[in-house]
Design a protein around this motif. Sequence first.
Motif, PDB file in Angstrom:
ATOM      1  N   LYS A  22      69.179 -46.613  25.522  1.00  0.00           N
ATOM      2  CA  LYS A  22      69.942 -47.029  24.337  1.00  0.00           C
ATOM      3  C   LYS A  22      71.302 -47.608  24.755  1.00  0.00           C
ATOM      4  O   LYS A  22      71.747 -48.629  24.238  1.00  0.00           O
ATOM      5  N   HIS A  27      74.852 -52.169  25.781  1.00  0.00           N
ATOM      6  CA  HIS A  27      75.824 -52.620  26.777  1.00  0.00           C
ATOM      7  C   HIS A  27      75.445 -53.990  27.329  1.00  0.00           C
ATOM      8  O   HIS A  27      76.279 -54.895  27.427  1.00  0.00           O
ATOM      9  N   PHE A 119      93.587 -45.207  31.646  1.00  0.00           N
ATOM     10  CA  PHE A 119      93.824 -44.905  30.236  1.00  0.00           C
ATOM     11  C   PHE A 119      93.400 -46.080  29.368  1.00  0.00           C
ATOM     12  O   PHE A 119      93.848 -47.205  29.578  1.00  0.00           O
ATOM     13  N   GLY A 120      92.529 -45.817  28.388  1.00  0.00           N
ATOM     14  CA  GLY A 120      92.031 -46.890  27.536  1.00  0.00           C
ATOM     15  C   GLY A 120      90.797 -47.507  28.154  1.00  0.00           C
ATOM     16  O   GLY A 120      90.000 -46.820  28.782  1.00  0.00           O
ATOM     17  N   SER A 121      90.636 -48.828  27.967  1.00  0.00           N
ATOM     18  CA  SER A 121      89.448 -49.525  28.440  1.00  0.00           C
ATOM     19  C   SER A 121      89.741 -50.227  29.764  1.00  0.00           C
ATOM     20  O   SER A 121      90.840 -50.729  29.959  1.00  0.00           O
ATOM     21  N   TRP A 159      85.038 -48.707  30.121  1.00  0.00           N
ATOM     22  CA  TRP A 159      85.155 -48.859  28.667  1.00  0.00           C
ATOM     23  C   TRP A 159      84.295 -47.750  28.040  1.00  0.00           C
ATOM     24  O   TRP A 159      83.236 -47.399  28.577  1.00  0.00           O
ATOM     25  N   GLU A 160      84.716 -47.250  26.898  1.00  0.00           N
ATOM     26  CA  GLU A 160      83.935 -46.178  26.273  1.00  0.00           C
ATOM     27  C   GLU A 160      82.507 -46.632  25.947  1.00  0.00           C
ATOM     28  O   GLU A 160      81.581 -45.825  25.964  1.00  0.00           O
ATOM     29  N   HIS A 161      82.321 -47.921  25.673  1.00  0.00           N
ATOM     30  CA  HIS A 161      80.961 -48.380  25.331  1.00  0.00           C
ATOM     31  C   HIS A 161      79.985 -48.205  26.497  1.00  0.00           C
ATOM     32  O   HIS A 161      78.778 -48.237  26.297  1.00  0.00           O
ATOM     33  N   TYR A 164      79.631 -43.836  25.950  1.00  0.00           N
ATOM     34  CA  TYR A 164      79.896 -42.956  24.813  1.00  0.00           C
ATOM     35  C   TYR A 164      78.621 -42.403  24.153  1.00  0.00           C
ATOM     36  O   TYR A 164      78.594 -41.249  23.718  1.00  0.00           O
ATOM     37  N   LEU A 165      77.551 -43.196  24.102  1.00  0.00           N
ATOM     38  CA  LEU A 165      76.298 -42.705  23.514  1.00  0.00           C
ATOM     39  C   LEU A 165      75.691 -41.596  24.362  1.00  0.00           C
ATOM     40  O   LEU A 165      74.992 -40.724  23.844  1.00  0.00           O
ATOM     41  N   GLN A 168      79.759 -39.130  25.513  1.00  0.00           N
ATOM     42  CA  GLN A 168      80.898 -39.056  24.579  1.00  0.00           C
ATOM     43  C   GLN A 168      82.238 -38.969  25.323  1.00  0.00           C
ATOM     44  O   GLN A 168      82.479 -39.776  26.205  1.00  0.00           O
ATOM     45  N   ASN A 169      83.057 -37.984  24.966  1.00  0.00           N
ATOM     46  CA  ASN A 169      84.400 -37.901  25.566  1.00  0.00           C
ATOM     47  C   ASN A 169      84.363 -37.499  27.046  1.00  0.00           C
ATOM     48  O   ASN A 169      85.384 -37.615  27.720  1.00  0.00           O
TER      49      ASN A 169
ATOM     50  N   ASN B 144      96.034 -49.393  23.319  1.00  0.00           N
ATOM     51  CA  ASN B 144      95.882 -47.990  23.734  1.00  0.00           C
ATOM     52  C   ASN B 144      96.472 -47.027  22.706  1.00  0.00           C
ATOM     53  O   ASN B 144      96.100 -47.078  21.555  1.00  0.00           O
ATOM     54  N   TRP B 166      89.805 -47.662  18.989  1.00  0.00           N
ATOM     55  CA  TRP B 166      89.176 -47.245  20.242  1.00  0.00           C
ATOM     56  C   TRP B 166      87.676 -47.131  19.960  1.00  0.00           C
ATOM     57  O   TRP B 166      87.276 -46.701  18.866  1.00  0.00           O
TER      58      TRP B 166
END
Lengths: 194, 200
Positions: A22, A27, A119-121, A159-161, A164-165, A168-169, B144, B166
């Motif tokens: 998935k 992605h 931090f971030g993407s 990147w979280e994408h 994340y599925l 997650q965190n 961010n 985000w």
Amino acid sequence: MIHELPELPYALNELEPSISQKTLEFHYGKHHQAYVTNLNNLIKGTAFEKAGLEEIVRHSEGGIFNNGAQVYNHTFYFMALSPNGGGEPKGALANAITETFGSFAAFKEEFSKAGATLFGSGWVWLVADSHNKLRIMKKNNAGNPITDGMTPILTMDVWEHAYYLDTQNARPKYIENFWNLVNWKVIEERYDEL
Amino acid sequence: MAFELPKLPYAYDALEPHIDTRTMEIHHSKHHAGYTNNLNAAIAGTDIEEQSIENILANISKQAVAVRNNGGGFFNHDLFWQVMSPKGGGKPSGSLLAAIEKDFGSFDSFKEEFSKAAATRFGSGWAWLVKQSNGKLVVSSTPNQDNPLMDLAEVKGTPILGLDVWEHAYYLKFQNKRPDYISEFWNVINWEEVAKRFQD
């Protein structure tokens, strides 16, 4: 030139359980595809219409850079994953890693830490500088080390994408799984071409 | 004084079907809790330990990047939870509506500008409705966990509405379709809370 989504050297379910089908469907099939489509639309009628991807990464900015670099980064990432990946590199690359980081384990730890703390993407890179010396770099968003005069060898999408599925965190879990998939043969070839 | 993770003003499932339970639970109990803990660790034993979060953010350019990232994350999520409600949606009224119409032409053009700021923020970040020091309302976006209270923000002022873009805010439900998440947000905006922040 018209940029195209590259075909992957594996089926979308073959990186399971480290990366789910998935996740790859979105992605690769949605995010990577959207960057390709956006790039082709944005370069129409500009100085970059006939440019290769590396030239776009090197010289563009704004939306063309963001989409062009994301096409480059995702292709570089996906092409170096394999269902038969994992383990450790051999040959000249293995020697260079030991020389620079002390050991493969120390390199892995430093690269993983860079991924966990970006931090971030963004993207984590193993690169070679102009003297072919290895180093690890963190780049935000679409960032690519070519713009710093470096030659990229290995990259990991944080990147979280990208996870994340699946996790997650818990980005560190994704990073741990990433090492099961790295196709060191591809990475060794990139290093040998320096 | 350590900062505490604020309780949500509603249950994790209260914003269904617009924002799903699992997203709310992870977003609050993992992401927001993480920012809170990391903020406390970053300020422990420093001379800003006793300051309010607003004061810390107003002088953020003097602080370590961990304070900027986690202080922003702590404040932004708190605001985000409060400007949403299961009884939200619709339009603002009274002086807030009048100000929006004055500064954006109409509520619809404000909505369009805010949605566009959220959709086009590349990477991770936030879209804001900001009350500037002269009282004027503007839309901005920050990367961010930055926000308009920070002295280093391009557009400074008081954020009265914020939208988290985000990927962790929407990926479990909407995946790559950020615009669908943004559309759903309009169904849960707590305009009473936004109006309160506008008047303060």
